[in-house]
Enzyme design. Structure first.
Site, PDB file in Angstrom:
ATOM      1  N   THR A 275      58.442  43.216  23.066  1.00  0.00           N
ATOM      2  CA  THR A 275      57.939  43.968  24.215  1.00  0.00           C
ATOM      3  C   THR A 275      58.968  44.036  25.330  1.00  0.00           C
ATOM      4  OG1 THR A 275      55.722  43.176  23.678  1.00  0.00           O
ATOM      5  CG2 THR A 275      56.036  44.106  25.874  1.00  0.00           C
TER       6      THR A 275
ATOM      7  N   LEU B 296      56.422  37.867  28.060  1.00  0.00           N
ATOM      8  CA  LEU B 296      56.147  39.020  27.205  1.00  0.00           C
ATOM      9  C   LEU B 296      56.638  38.687  25.803  1.00  0.00           C
ATOM     10  CD1 LEU B 296      57.317  42.008  29.463  1.00  0.00           C
ATOM     11  CD2 LEU B 296      54.968  41.330  28.952  1.00  0.00           C
ATOM     12  N   ASP B 297      56.055  39.321  24.810  1.00  0.00           N
ATOM     13  CA  ASP B 297      56.457  39.099  23.428  1.00  0.00           C
ATOM     14  C   ASP B 297      57.892  39.543  23.191  1.00  0.00           C
ATOM     15  OD1 ASP B 297      53.969  38.094  22.807  1.00  0.00           O
ATOM     16  OD2 ASP B 297      53.194  40.013  22.080  1.00  0.00           O
ATOM     17  N   TYR B 298      58.475  39.006  22.152  1.00  0.00           N
ATOM     18  CA  TYR B 298      59.850  39.299  21.747  1.00  0.00           C
ATOM     19  C   TYR B 298      60.087  40.806  21.613  1.00  0.00           C
ATOM     20  CZ  TYR B 298      64.015  39.198  18.735  1.00  0.00           C
ATOM     21  OH  TYR B 298      65.258  39.399  18.193  1.00  0.00           O
TER      22      TYR B 298
END
Length: 166
Positions: A139, A135-137
Protein backbone atom coordinates in the site's frame (compact mmCIF):
# COMPACT_ATOMS: atom_id res chain seq x y z
CA UNK A 1 -0.79 28.78 22.61
CA UNK A 2 2.66 30.00 21.56
CA UNK A 3 5.73 27.83 21.90
CA UNK A 4 9.48 27.89 21.55
CA UNK A 5 12.00 25.08 21.51
CA UNK A 6 15.35 25.42 23.24
CA UNK A 7 17.46 22.28 22.87
CA UNK A 8 15.60 19.55 24.76
CA UNK A 9 12.97 21.85 26.26
CA UNK A 10 9.61 22.89 24.84
CA UNK A 11 8.30 26.14 26.34
CA UNK A 12 4.59 26.86 26.09
CA UNK A 13 3.06 30.25 26.84
CA UNK A 14 -0.25 29.50 28.54
CA UNK A 15 -3.30 31.14 26.99
CA UNK A 16 -6.82 31.49 28.38
CA UNK A 17 -7.86 28.01 27.16
CA UNK A 18 -5.44 26.41 29.68
CA UNK A 19 -5.69 29.05 32.37
CA UNK A 20 -6.85 27.97 35.83
CA UNK A 21 -6.16 24.25 35.38
CA UNK A 22 -3.42 22.40 37.21
CA UNK A 23 -0.25 21.24 35.52
CA UNK A 24 -1.42 17.66 36.05
CA UNK A 25 -4.73 18.45 34.33
CA UNK A 26 -2.73 20.00 31.48
CA UNK A 27 -0.92 16.67 31.05
CA UNK A 28 -4.27 14.84 31.10
CA UNK A 29 -5.65 17.13 28.37
CA UNK A 30 -2.72 16.03 26.20
CA UNK A 31 -3.61 12.37 26.97
CA UNK A 32 -0.35 11.70 28.79
CA UNK A 33 -0.29 8.31 30.49
CA UNK A 34 -0.21 7.98 34.29
CA UNK A 35 3.32 6.61 33.97
CA UNK A 36 4.49 9.59 31.89
CA UNK A 37 2.94 12.04 34.33
CA UNK A 38 4.56 10.20 37.25
CA UNK A 39 7.97 10.27 35.53
CA UNK A 40 7.59 13.98 34.71
CA UNK A 41 7.00 14.68 38.40
CA UNK A 42 9.66 12.29 39.67
CA UNK A 43 12.35 13.59 37.29
CA UNK A 44 11.21 17.22 37.60
CA UNK A 45 10.91 17.33 33.82
CA UNK A 46 8.74 20.44 33.79
CA UNK A 47 9.02 23.98 35.08
CA UNK A 48 6.61 26.84 35.53
CA UNK A 49 8.15 30.24 34.92
CA UNK A 50 11.61 28.71 35.24
CA UNK A 51 11.09 26.78 38.48
CA UNK A 52 9.90 23.31 39.37
CA UNK A 53 6.55 23.48 41.18
CA UNK A 54 4.05 20.83 42.37
CA UNK A 55 1.82 19.41 39.64
CA UNK A 56 -1.22 20.75 41.52
CA UNK A 57 -0.12 24.32 40.75
CA UNK A 58 -2.71 26.21 38.70
CA UNK A 59 -1.63 27.66 35.37
CA UNK A 60 -2.36 31.31 34.62
CA UNK A 61 -2.56 33.10 31.32
CA UNK A 62 0.93 34.26 30.34
CA UNK A 63 2.74 31.59 32.41
CA UNK A 64 5.57 29.75 30.69
CA UNK A 65 5.36 25.99 31.09
CA UNK A 66 8.66 24.27 30.25
CA UNK A 67 8.61 20.60 29.30
CA UNK A 68 11.75 18.50 28.98
CA UNK A 69 10.41 16.51 26.04
CA UNK A 70 12.47 17.31 22.95
CA UNK A 71 14.87 14.46 23.62
CA UNK A 72 16.62 12.57 20.85
CA UNK A 73 15.22 9.08 20.97
CA UNK A 74 15.40 7.38 17.58
CA UNK A 75 15.63 3.66 18.30
CA UNK A 76 16.07 2.68 14.63
CA UNK A 77 19.10 2.18 12.39
CA UNK A 78 19.57 5.12 10.05
CA UNK A 79 19.49 4.37 6.33
CA UNK A 80 19.85 7.02 3.65
CA UNK A 81 16.97 6.91 1.17
CA UNK A 82 14.86 9.26 -0.91
CA UNK A 83 11.77 10.39 0.98
CA UNK A 84 8.62 12.03 -0.38
CA UNK A 85 7.85 14.48 2.44
CA UNK A 86 4.31 15.83 2.29
CA UNK A 87 4.48 18.01 5.42
CA UNK A 88 6.85 18.85 8.25
CA UNK A 89 6.87 21.16 11.25
CA UNK A 90 8.45 21.07 14.72
CA UNK A 91 6.11 18.31 15.90
CA UNK A 92 5.02 16.28 12.86
CA UNK A 93 6.51 14.69 9.80
CA UNK A 94 4.20 13.26 7.15
CA UNK A 95 5.80 11.07 4.51
CA UNK A 96 4.27 9.46 1.44
CA UNK A 97 5.06 5.74 1.68
CA UNK A 98 5.75 4.11 -1.66
CA UNK A 99 4.61 0.59 -2.53
CA UNK A 100 6.83 -2.36 -1.69
CA UNK A 101 8.47 -0.96 1.42
CA UNK A 102 7.73 -1.81 5.05
CA UNK A 103 6.89 1.02 7.44
CA UNK A 104 9.04 -0.42 10.25
CA UNK A 105 11.58 -3.22 10.62
CA UNK A 106 10.41 -6.68 11.60
CA UNK A 107 13.87 -7.48 12.99
CA UNK A 108 17.00 -5.50 13.96
CA UNK A 109 18.72 -6.69 10.77
CA UNK A 110 16.04 -5.14 8.53
CA UNK A 111 17.23 -1.60 7.77
CA UNK A 112 15.53 -0.66 4.49
CA UNK A 113 12.19 0.46 5.89
CA UNK A 114 10.50 3.83 5.85
CA UNK A 115 11.30 4.32 9.55
CA UNK A 116 15.00 3.75 8.85
CA UNK A 117 14.92 6.38 6.11
CA UNK A 118 13.11 8.87 8.35
CA UNK A 119 15.61 8.17 11.16
CA UNK A 120 18.43 9.11 8.77
CA UNK A 121 16.57 12.24 7.62
CA UNK A 122 16.10 13.39 11.24
CA UNK A 123 19.51 12.26 12.54
CA UNK A 124 20.70 15.78 13.44
CA UNK A 125 17.54 16.86 15.27
CA UNK A 126 16.84 16.52 19.00
CA UNK A 127 13.55 14.70 18.60
CA UNK A 128 11.75 11.55 19.62
CA UNK A 129 10.58 9.66 16.54
CA UNK A 130 7.42 7.55 16.63
CA UNK A 131 5.23 6.45 13.75
CA UNK A 132 1.54 6.82 14.49
CA UNK A 133 0.13 4.20 12.15
CA UNK A 134 1.22 1.68 9.53
CA UNK A 135 0.30 0.72 6.00
CA UNK A 136 0.72 -2.67 4.35
CA UNK A 137 3.79 -3.46 2.27
CA UNK A 138 1.78 -3.23 -0.97
CA UNK A 139 0.00 0.00 0.00
CA UNK A 140 1.04 3.56 -0.73
CA UNK A 141 -0.15 6.52 1.33
CA UNK A 142 0.71 9.05 3.99
CA UNK A 143 2.41 7.97 7.21
CA UNK A 144 2.36 10.35 10.19
CA UNK A 145 5.40 10.53 12.47
CA UNK A 146 5.43 12.31 15.81
CA UNK A 147 8.61 14.24 16.64
CA UNK A 148 7.54 15.05 20.22
CA UNK A 149 6.29 12.73 23.01
CA UNK A 150 3.81 15.40 24.14
CA UNK A 151 2.03 15.28 20.78
CA UNK A 152 2.11 11.51 20.19
CA UNK A 153 -0.84 10.62 22.50
CA UNK A 154 -2.99 13.28 20.81
CA UNK A 155 -2.24 11.71 17.44
CA UNK A 156 -2.99 8.24 18.83
CA UNK A 157 -6.41 9.48 19.98
CA UNK A 158 -7.05 11.11 16.61
CA UNK A 159 -6.11 7.87 14.83
CA UNK A 160 -8.74 6.02 16.86
CA UNK A 161 -11.41 8.59 15.98
CA UNK A 162 -14.03 7.12 13.67
CA UNK A 163 -15.22 9.35 10.84
CA UNK A 164 -18.88 8.73 10.12
CA UNK A 165 -19.92 9.40 6.52
CA UNK A 166 -23.37 8.60 5.23
Amino acid sequence: MHYKIDHQWLYLTIDDSFSMISIEDFFHRFYQSKKTIHLNKQNKDYTLNGQYVPSTTLLKEGDELGLHCMIQDIPFEKTKMKLDIAYEDDFLLIVNKPKHINVHPDSPEQINTLVNGVAYYLKDQDISLRYIHRLDYETTGLIIFSKCPLIQPLLDVFQDFQFGFE
